[in-house]
Write a protein that holds these residues in place. Structure first.
Motif, PDB file in Angstrom:
ATOM      1  N   ASP A  65       0.936  -1.164   0.066  1.00  0.00           N
ATOM      2  CA  ASP A  65      -0.083   0.010   0.156  1.00  0.00           C
ATOM      3  C   ASP A  65       0.972   1.256   0.000  1.00  0.00           C
ATOM      4  N   LEU A  66       0.474   1.969  -1.063  1.00  0.00           N
ATOM      5  CA  LEU A  66       1.250   3.381  -1.076  1.00  0.00           C
ATOM      6  C   LEU A  66       0.308   4.737  -1.100  1.00  0.00           C
ATOM      7  N   SER A  67       1.238   5.759  -0.678  1.00  0.00           N
ATOM      8  CA  SER A  67       0.627   6.904  -0.563  1.00  0.00           C
ATOM      9  C   SER A  67       0.780   7.633  -2.004  1.00  0.00           C
ATOM     10  N   ALA A  68      -0.760   8.116  -2.211  1.00  0.00           N
ATOM     11  CA  ALA A  68      -0.837   8.873  -3.527  1.00  0.00           C
ATOM     12  C   ALA A  68      -0.635  10.301  -3.506  1.00  0.00           C
ATOM     13  N   MET A  69      -0.392  10.825  -2.283  1.00  0.00           N
ATOM     14  CA  MET A  69      -0.123  12.260  -1.985  1.00  0.00           C
ATOM     15  C   MET A  69       1.088  12.438  -0.832  1.00  0.00           C
ATOM     16  N   ASP A  70       1.386  13.660  -1.084  1.00  0.00           N
ATOM     17  CA  ASP A  70       2.339  14.339   0.343  1.00  0.00           C
ATOM     18  C   ASP A  70       1.370  14.445   1.069  1.00  0.00           C
ATOM     19  N   GLY A  71       1.738  14.126   2.512  1.00  0.00           N
ATOM     20  CA  GLY A  71       1.006  14.585   3.728  1.00  0.00           C
ATOM     21  C   GLY A  71       1.254  13.833   4.776  1.00  0.00           C
ATOM     22  N   PHE A  72       0.408  12.993   5.441  1.00  0.00           N
ATOM     23  CA  PHE A  72       0.593  12.421   6.612  1.00  0.00           C
ATOM     24  C   PHE A  72      -0.244  10.994   6.659  1.00  0.00           C
ATOM     25  N   ALA A  73       0.291  10.047   6.971  1.00  0.00           N
ATOM     26  CA  ALA A  73      -0.503   8.912   7.237  1.00  0.00           C
ATOM     27  C   ALA A  73      -1.211   8.944   8.531  1.00  0.00           C
ATOM     28  N   VAL A  74      -2.619   8.725   8.633  1.00  0.00           N
ATOM     29  CA  VAL A  74      -3.072   8.791  10.169  1.00  0.00           C
ATOM     30  C   VAL A  74      -3.843   7.375  10.358  1.00  0.00           C
ATOM     31  N   ALA A  75      -3.881   7.300  11.592  1.00  0.00           N
ATOM     32  CA  ALA A  75      -4.800   6.341  12.366  1.00  0.00           C
ATOM     33  C   ALA A  75      -5.706   6.710  13.246  1.00  0.00           C
ATOM     34  N   GLY A  76      -6.976   6.539  13.080  1.00  0.00           N
ATOM     35  CA  GLY A  76      -7.972   6.735  14.312  1.00  0.00           C
ATOM     36  C   GLY A  76      -8.405   8.159  13.820  1.00  0.00           C
ATOM     37  N   THR A  77      -8.769   8.755  15.198  1.00  0.00           N
ATOM     38  CA  THR A  77      -9.260  10.383  14.918  1.00  0.00           C
ATOM     39  C   THR A  77      -8.309  11.348  15.228  1.00  0.00           C
ATOM     40  N   GLU A  78      -8.534  12.342  15.245  1.00  0.00           N
ATOM     41  CA  GLU A  78      -7.630  13.485  15.781  1.00  0.00           C
ATOM     42  C   GLU A  78      -8.058  14.106  17.141  1.00  0.00           C
ATOM     43  N   PRO A  79      -7.070  14.587  17.543  1.00  0.00           N
ATOM     44  CA  PRO A  79      -5.709  15.070  17.035  1.00  0.00           C
ATOM     45  C   PRO A  79      -4.700  13.933  17.103  1.00  0.00           C
ATOM     46  N   TRP A  80      -3.782  14.035  16.036  1.00  0.00           N
ATOM     47  CA  TRP A  80      -2.797  12.913  16.009  1.00  0.00           C
ATOM     48  C   TRP A  80      -1.414  13.390  16.593  1.00  0.00           C
ATOM     49  N   THR A  81      -0.630  12.655  17.069  1.00  0.00           N
ATOM     50  CA  THR A  81       0.841  12.886  17.457  1.00  0.00           C
ATOM     51  C   THR A  81       1.485  12.179  16.308  1.00  0.00           C
ATOM     52  N   VAL A  82       2.592  13.134  15.726  1.00  0.00           N
ATOM     53  CA  VAL A  82       3.336  12.661  14.594  1.00  0.00           C
ATOM     54  C   VAL A  82       4.623  12.008  15.181  1.00  0.00           C
ATOM     55  N   VAL A  83       4.516  10.724  14.679  1.00  0.00           N
ATOM     56  CA  VAL A  83       5.704  10.018  15.374  1.00  0.00           C
ATOM     57  C   VAL A  83       6.749   9.375  14.714  1.00  0.00           C
ATOM     58  N   GLY A  84       6.926   9.895  13.204  1.00  0.00           N
ATOM     59  CA  GLY A  84       7.865   9.391  12.349  1.00  0.00           C
ATOM     60  C   GLY A  84       7.536   9.879  11.036  1.00  0.00           C
ATOM     61  N   GLU A  85       8.417   9.173   9.910  1.00  0.00           N
ATOM     62  CA  GLU A  85       8.165   9.447   8.581  1.00  0.00           C
ATOM     63  C   GLU A  85       8.358   8.326   7.677  1.00  0.00           C
ATOM     64  N   SER A  86       7.554   8.174   6.838  1.00  0.00           N
ATOM     65  CA  SER A  86       7.726   7.150   5.576  1.00  0.00           C
ATOM     66  C   SER A  86       8.101   7.971   4.399  1.00  0.00           C
ATOM     67  N   ARG A  87       9.228   7.708   3.792  1.00  0.00           N
ATOM     68  CA  ARG A  87       9.561   8.235   2.568  1.00  0.00           C
ATOM     69  C   ARG A  87       9.977   7.093   1.626  1.00  0.00           C
ATOM     70  N   CYS A  88      10.028   7.688   0.164  1.00  0.00           N
ATOM     71  CA  CYS A  88      10.142   6.506  -0.816  1.00  0.00           C
ATOM     72  C   CYS A  88      11.486   5.938  -0.496  1.00  0.00           C
ATOM     73  N   GLY A  89      11.587   4.628  -0.556  1.00  0.00           N
ATOM     74  CA  GLY A  89      12.985   3.900  -0.091  1.00  0.00           C
ATOM     75  C   GLY A  89      13.264   3.880   1.111  1.00  0.00           C
ATOM     76  N   ALA A  90      12.400   4.372   1.971  1.00  0.00           N
ATOM     77  CA  ALA A  90      12.692   4.339   3.658  1.00  0.00           C
ATOM     78  C   ALA A  90      11.347   4.338   4.490  1.00  0.00           C
ATOM     79  N   PRO A  91      10.664   3.130   4.540  1.00  0.00           N
ATOM     80  CA  PRO A  91       9.462   3.114   4.881  1.00  0.00           C
ATOM     81  C   PRO A  91       9.593   3.220   6.584  1.00  0.00           C
ATOM     82  N   PHE A  92       8.517   3.728   7.116  1.00  0.00           N
ATOM     83  CA  PHE A  92       8.369   3.944   8.498  1.00  0.00           C
ATOM     84  C   PHE A  92       8.776   2.610   9.358  1.00  0.00           C
TER      85      PHE A  92
END
Length: 399
Positions: free
Chosen positions: A56-83
Motif C-alpha cells: 500500500d502506497l501513498s498517492a499524495m504528500d502529507g500524513f498517514a493517519v490512524a484513528g481520529t484527530e488530533p494525531w501525534t506525529v511519530v515519524g516519517e515514511s518516505r520513498c525507499g525508507a518506510p516507517f
C-alpha cells in the motif's frame, strides 16, 4: 509454387486484404528483452511476475493517519525508507508520494489540509477511510495478464513489462525486407529529359522504419525481364520483397513476366482502389512478394495499405490494419466511380480538407497530406460536415 489463376476482375479492397492475410507467414518466434522487444508484437500472453504496487502506497504528500484527530506525529515514511513499524490510533507519520503506508494507518491527510503544531496534527478537512492510498496490486497482481498475444510493445508496454518483472518475452523475429525499384527512367542525376531520381525506394524504406524490420534498398533496376528476375532471386533471404514499378500492363511493365520466368504466379493482381490499382501479391515458398505501382503516390498508398500491414502481420500483430477514424469533411466531396478512392488531405479545426492536387505522381501534394480520406466505390456526393473515414499518416505539416 504451383500456378494459380488470377481473376480478370479487380478485387475489392476488403477481398485483397483478406487474401493478403492468407498468404502472409509469421516470422519465427524468438526470446527478447523488453528493450529488444520494442516495436514488435508479443507472441503469447505475458503475465506479471510481481505486483504493482508491491505494498500500500501513498498517492499524495502529507500524513498517514490512524484513528481520529488530533494525531501525534511519530515519524516519517518516505520513498525507499518506510516507517519502521506500525502506528496506533491517534498517531500519524509524515509521508511522501509513493512511500509505503505504515501498518495501522487508515488514510492519508494531504499536506494542504493539515495543521501541524510541534508534533500535534489536526485536519482542516478530515480524510475518509482509504483516502489517497494506492492499494497493493491495484495496477496489476502477480500472475495477472499484462500483455496480450499480438499486442505491440510500445513505450508504455515497455515500462509495463519492466515494472511487471518480465525480463524476457517471446516476439516475432524482425522481418527482412528487400526493396527493388524498376524503371529505365530512374537515374540519380536525372540529367536527361524524361529521367527521374529514384525516390520510391527511399520512401518505402522510410515507411518501413516505423516497423521493427530490417530493410535494404537495391540500386534501380532497368526495365529488363532478366535483370528483374535475377534481382528477385538474389533477394532470396528476404521475408518480403517489395517491387516499386513494373506491375501494370504496359509493354515495359515486366514484374509479372519476371515472376513467371522463375515459376511464380501472382496470388492476386489489380485492386479496385485509386490510386494503386496495379497491385500484385505473390508468394515464393515462404517469401512474400508485393508489386507496387511506380507512380509515387500510388506506391505510397499501396505501401501504407498493404506493405505495412503485411509487415505487422509477419511480426504477429493481432490487428495489422491501419487505424481508421472519422472526421467531418470540411468541403463538399464529389461522387466516386467504380474504385475506392483515397484522397490526400490535411486536417483543420472544421475537419479533413482534400488537397487540390490528387494526381498519382504529385509528390509535393503528398508531402503536405496528413491523412487519407477514404471514399467508397460508387458512392454519391457528400456535403461538408458529414463524417468521413480517414487514416492518419504521421506525415505532412499538421500530422
Amino acid at each position: 509454387m504451383t500456378g494459380r489463376a488470377v481473376a480478370a476482375e479487380m478485387l475489392s479492397l476488403e477481398s485483397a486484404l483478406r487474401q493478403l492475410v492468407k498468404v502472409v507467414q509469421r516470422t519465427p518466434v524468438e526470446l527478447a528483452s523488453p528493450n529488444g522487444a520494442l516495436g514488435r508484437y508479443a507472441a503469447g500472453d505475458v503475465r506479471a511476475k510481481r505486483s504493482q504496487p508491491c505494498a500500500d502506497l501513498s498517492a499524495m504528500d502529507g500524513f498517514a493517519v490512524a484513528g481520529t484527530e488530533p494525531w501525534t506525529v511519530v515519524g516519517e515514511s518516505r520513498c525507499g525508507a518506510p516507517f519502521g513499524g506500525p502506528i496506533g490510533p491517534g498517531q500519524a507519520a509524515h509521508i511522501s508520494t509513493g512511500a509505503v503506508i505504515p501498518e495501522g494507518a487508515s488514510a492519508v491527510l494531504i499536506k494542504e489540509n493539515a495543521q501541524l503544531s510541534d508534533h500535534t496534527l489536526q485536519a482542516i478537512e478530515h480524510p475518509e477511510d482509504g483516502a489517497h492510498i494506492r492499494r497493493k496490486g491495484f495496477d496489476f497482481a502477480t500472475g495477472e495478464q499484462v500483455i496480450a498475444a499480438g499486442q505491440r510493445i510500445g513505450p508504455a508496454q515497455l515500462a509495463l513489462l519492466i515494472a511487471a518483472g518480465c525480463d524476457a518475452i517471446n516476439v516475432g523475429r524482425p522481418p527482412r525486407i528487400s526493396i527493388l525499384e524498376c524503371g529505365d527512367e530512374l537515374d540519380a542525376k536525372a540529367a536527361k529529359p524524361g529521367q527521374l531520381p529514384p525516390s520510391n525506394g527511399a520512401m518505402l524504406a522510410a515507411m518501413c522504419a516505423s516497423q521493427a524490420c530490417e530493410t535494404t534498398v537495391s540500386a534501380p533496376l532497368p526495365d529488363d525481364l532478366g535483370a528483374i528476375a535475377e534481382a528477385i532471386e538474389t533477394a532470396g533471404s528476404a521475408d518480403l520483397i517489395v517491387i516499386s514499378g513494373g506491375a501494370s500492363v504496359g509493354d515495359h511493365d515486366l514484374v509479372r513476366p519476371a515472376l513467371k520466368s522463375i515459376g511464380v504466379e501472382p496470388d492476386f493482381w489489380r485492386v479496385a482502389i485509386k490510386p494503386g490499382k496495379p497491385l500484385l501479391v505473390a508468394r515464393r515458398q515462404k517469401q512474400l512478394i508485393l508489386g507496387l505501382p511506380g507512380n509515387p503516390v500510388s506506391s505510397f498508398v499501396t505501401g501504407f495499405m498493404f506493405m505495412l500491414p503485411a509487415i505487422r502481420a509477419m511480426l504477429g500483430a493481432r490487428d495489422p490494419w491501419p487505424a481508421r477514424m472519422y472526421l467531418p469533411a470540411a468541403h463538399d466531396l464529389p461522387p466516386v466511380g467504380p474504385r475506392r478512392e483515397f484522397l490526400r488531405a490535411t486536417i483543420a479545426p472544421d475537419g479533413a480538407i482534400p488537397l487540390d492536387q490528387q494526381d498519382s505522381s504529385a509528390l509535393l501534394a503528398l508531402s503536405k497530406a496528413s491523412c487519407l480520406i477514404e471514399r467508397p466505390e460508387h458512392c454519391g456526393g457528400l456535403k461538408a460536415g458529414t463524417p468521413v473515414p480517414v487514416y492518419l499518416l504521421g506525415n505532412g505539416g499538421n500530422a
